[in-house]
Design a protein around this motif. Structure first.
Motif, PDB file in Angstrom:
ATOM      1  N   ALA A   1      -4.129   2.411  -6.249  1.00  0.00           N
ATOM      2  CA  ALA A   1      -4.690   3.339  -5.270  1.00  0.00           C
ATOM      3  C   ALA A   1      -5.316   4.560  -5.928  1.00  0.00           C
TER       4      ALA A   1
ATOM      5  N   GLU B   1      -3.095  -1.309  -3.497  1.00  0.00           N
ATOM      6  CA  GLU B   1      -3.858  -1.960  -2.434  1.00  0.00           C
ATOM      7  C   GLU B   1      -3.869  -3.454  -2.720  1.00  0.00           C
TER       8      GLU B   1
ATOM      9  N   ARG C   1       0.829  -1.214   0.000  1.00  0.00           N
ATOM     10  CA  ARG C   1       0.000   0.000   0.000  1.00  0.00           C
ATOM     11  C   ARG C   1       0.863   1.264   0.000  1.00  0.00           C
TER      12      ARG C   1
END
Length: 182
Positions: free
Chosen positions: A65, A48, A43
């Motif tokens: 993301a 993600e 992350r």
């Protein structure tokens, strides 16, 4: 932030490309491994990890993301604290091979084998042309990702910047092949 060396690209047949980077980071491999193999680590610089089964054959789903597509696949290589490889539908095969240099430095031998015009994880913007023209976007995206990895390892994880990011634009320009002379 130390500079990330430029990556290279090569043809792997008519419809496959292979990109390579070898960033040399001033961090022990034990510090880098979680950044490549855990949801929290990924992350901070890549994507993600909606699903990440940390073993050979495990399921993986990554989502950019910044609105990138959701890409699913599996862990196709796993050698704890040394090698991890993810093969994702729509992205191809990405492999990270860690090589310690002393006790406080590591080289990541990275490769990305893909078919041109596939989506990336948000920073790259595959071009409509194949070969080196499409590679420029992928190379710039990965280069920027490795800069973000270095920043995350320094304690500054951040969501990847938008595609309009000035640094990314400069990287794209540095990877774009010169126009052919008329």
């Amino acid at each position: 932030m130390s500079p990330v060396s430029h990556g290279t690209s090569e043809s792997r047949g008519e419809d496959r490309r292979l990109l390579r980077f070898e960033p040399h980071l001033p961090h022990a491999y034990e510090t880098i491994w979680p950044a490549l193999t855990t949801p929290d680590g990924l992350r901070g610089w890549l994507a993600e990890a909606d699903v990440l089964e940390r073993h050979l054959g495990g399921a993986v789903t990554l989502r950019g993301a910044d609105g990138g597509p959701e890409l699913s696949g599996q862990v196709t290589a796993w050698d704890v604290e040394r090698v991890v490889e993810y093969t994702l539908t729509g992205l191809g095969r990405i492999r990270f091979h860690l090589e310690p240099v002393g006790t406080d430095s590591t080289v990541i031998r990275f490769s990305h084998e893909y078919t041109p015009n596939q989506p990336g994880l948000g920073l790259d913007r595959p071009g409509s042309a194949g070969g080196r023209a499409a590679d420029a976007d992928h190379l710039a995206g990965w280069h920027r990702r490795f800069e973000l990895l270095e920043s995350a390892l320094e304690g500054h994880p951040a969501a990847p910047p938008a595609r309009a990011d000035q640094r990314l634009a400069a990287l794209r320009a540095s990877y774009t092949p010169p126009a052919a002379a008329a």
